[in-house]
Design an enzyme around this catalytic site. Structure first.
Site, PDB file in Angstrom:
ATOM      1  N   GLY A  66     -11.298   7.121   6.763  1.00  0.00           N
ATOM      2  CA  GLY A  66     -12.458   7.952   7.074  1.00  0.00           C
ATOM      3  C   GLY A  66     -13.718   7.184   7.422  1.00  0.00           C
ATOM      4  N   LYS A  99       0.871  -1.178   0.000  1.00  0.00           N
ATOM      5  CA  LYS A  99       0.000   0.000   0.000  1.00  0.00           C
ATOM      6  C   LYS A  99       0.905   1.224   0.000  1.00  0.00           C
ATOM      7  CE  LYS A  99      -2.861   2.804   3.056  1.00  0.00           C
ATOM      8  NZ  LYS A  99      -3.816   2.869   4.173  1.00  0.00           N
ATOM      9  N   GLY A 103      -8.472   8.248  10.240  1.00  0.00           N
ATOM     10  CA  GLY A 103      -8.782   8.186  11.663  1.00  0.00           C
ATOM     11  C   GLY A 103      -9.883   9.120  12.127  1.00  0.00           C
TER      12      GLY A 103
END
Lengths: 67, 255
Positions: B185, B97, B158
């Protein structure tokens, strides 16, 4: 003796000290960490034959929780 | 119904809930992963802290789970590329990622550096899933250089605020061929269901589960929401109208 930077900290190690010896001194399992010596990744199979020299910079990294 | 699998790189997976492992206590990790039914988890890479005896997170992740190291901590493409190679040397496979962030207040990804890192890492043989701000042109560029998926944020990391960037994510889903995974989110199961109803291929979340009072129960709640949203998307939802449309027949009343 040789001076080596390990994870940003100055350490004094015996001559002809290998990365494997350093890992066992730190009680680290080689299969859990990734080692970078002077910005080069050292394959696990080469850890026991890689000797630390004066001025080397060693980074020892591991996985932890992250998103 | 034939099996609804998500193909990313060389893997076909049935769970569309990807899980970040940050802030989840290690003794609870396996239970949370199992309750979420997740097959893909993210981990981070950091310096070993010699002053602390720490257990190895990989021992707490069930066998067969795809491990996707992130490049968190990288502020430039070069740093992300370096971290990705170190992670691959760690033996967790070739998924990565890409996360390139230099904005410490909102933790928004740097799309330009992310694109550069993606292009290089695809060439280096990685399965690359870039975390990105939802910009269509960047998503198309990421796709063009070989990203295995694109991962636009719903809201800053977060924050648990849900799909604040819904319109832009919708456009990316509509226009991109690669899977679109909504990352960051998502705070509630209803947010996850909403993303899946829109046609997202998967969602990636961490904080919403990790900081719940009961992380295991919350993992299960998200699993159900993701499955529910996905089934609804495949079922084809009815359209909206301005005026009432009777559900019961309007003829044949009693006198």
């Amino acid at each position: 003796m040789v001076c080596v930077k390990v994870n940003g900290r100055q350490e004094t190690l015996p001559e002809n000290y290998t990365i494997t010896q350093l890992l066992s001194q730190k009680e680290l399992d080689a299969s859990y960490v990734v080692v970078q010596l002077n910005f080069e990744i050292i394959e696990r199979s080469l850890l026991s034959e890689t000797i630390l020299n004066e001025g080397d910079q060693l980074e020892i990294l591991k996985f932890l929780g992250g998103g | 119904m034939s099996k609804d699998l998500l193909t990313i790189g060389n893997s076909s997976i049935s769970s569309r809930l990807f899980l970040g492992t940050g802030k989840i206590p290690l003794p609870k990790m396996k239970q949370v992963i199992e309750a979420a039914g997740t097959q893909v988890v993210t981990v981070a890479l950091r310096r070993v802290d010699f002053d602390q005896r720490e257990e190895n997170i990989l021992d707490f992740i069930p066998d067969g789970t795809i491990i996707m190291p992130n490049t968190s901590g990288a502020r430039t493409a070069a740093e992300a590329i370096r971290l990705a190679h170190i992670a691959r040397a760690g033996g967790c496979g070739d998924w990565v990622k890409i996360e390139v962030i230099s904005d410490q207040k909102y933790l928004l990804p740097d799309n330009y550096e992310t694109l550069k890192a993606t292009e290089k890492l695809v060439k280096d043989g990685f399965t690359v899933l870039p975390y990105m701000s939802p910009d269509l042109m960047v998503a198309k560029s990421l796709e063009a250089v070989g990203a295995a998926a694109v991962m636009p944020l719903g809201a800053p990391i977060g924050t648990n605020r849900g799909l604040k960037l819904k319109e832009l994510i919708n456009i990316i889903i509509e226009e991109c061929y690669v899977p679109v995974i909504v990352d960051a989110g998502i705070g509630r199961p209803s947010h996850a269901a909403e993303a899946m109803e829109m046609g997202a291929s998967a969602v990636l979340l961490n904080t919403a589960i990790a900081t719940a009072d009961d992380a295991v129960a919350m993992a299960r709640a998200f699993r159900l929401a993701v499955e529910s949203g996905r089934i609804a998307y495949l079922a084809g939802m009815g359209g909206e109208t301005s005026y009432a449309r009777a559900s019961s027949p309007l003829t044949g009343f009693l006198d």
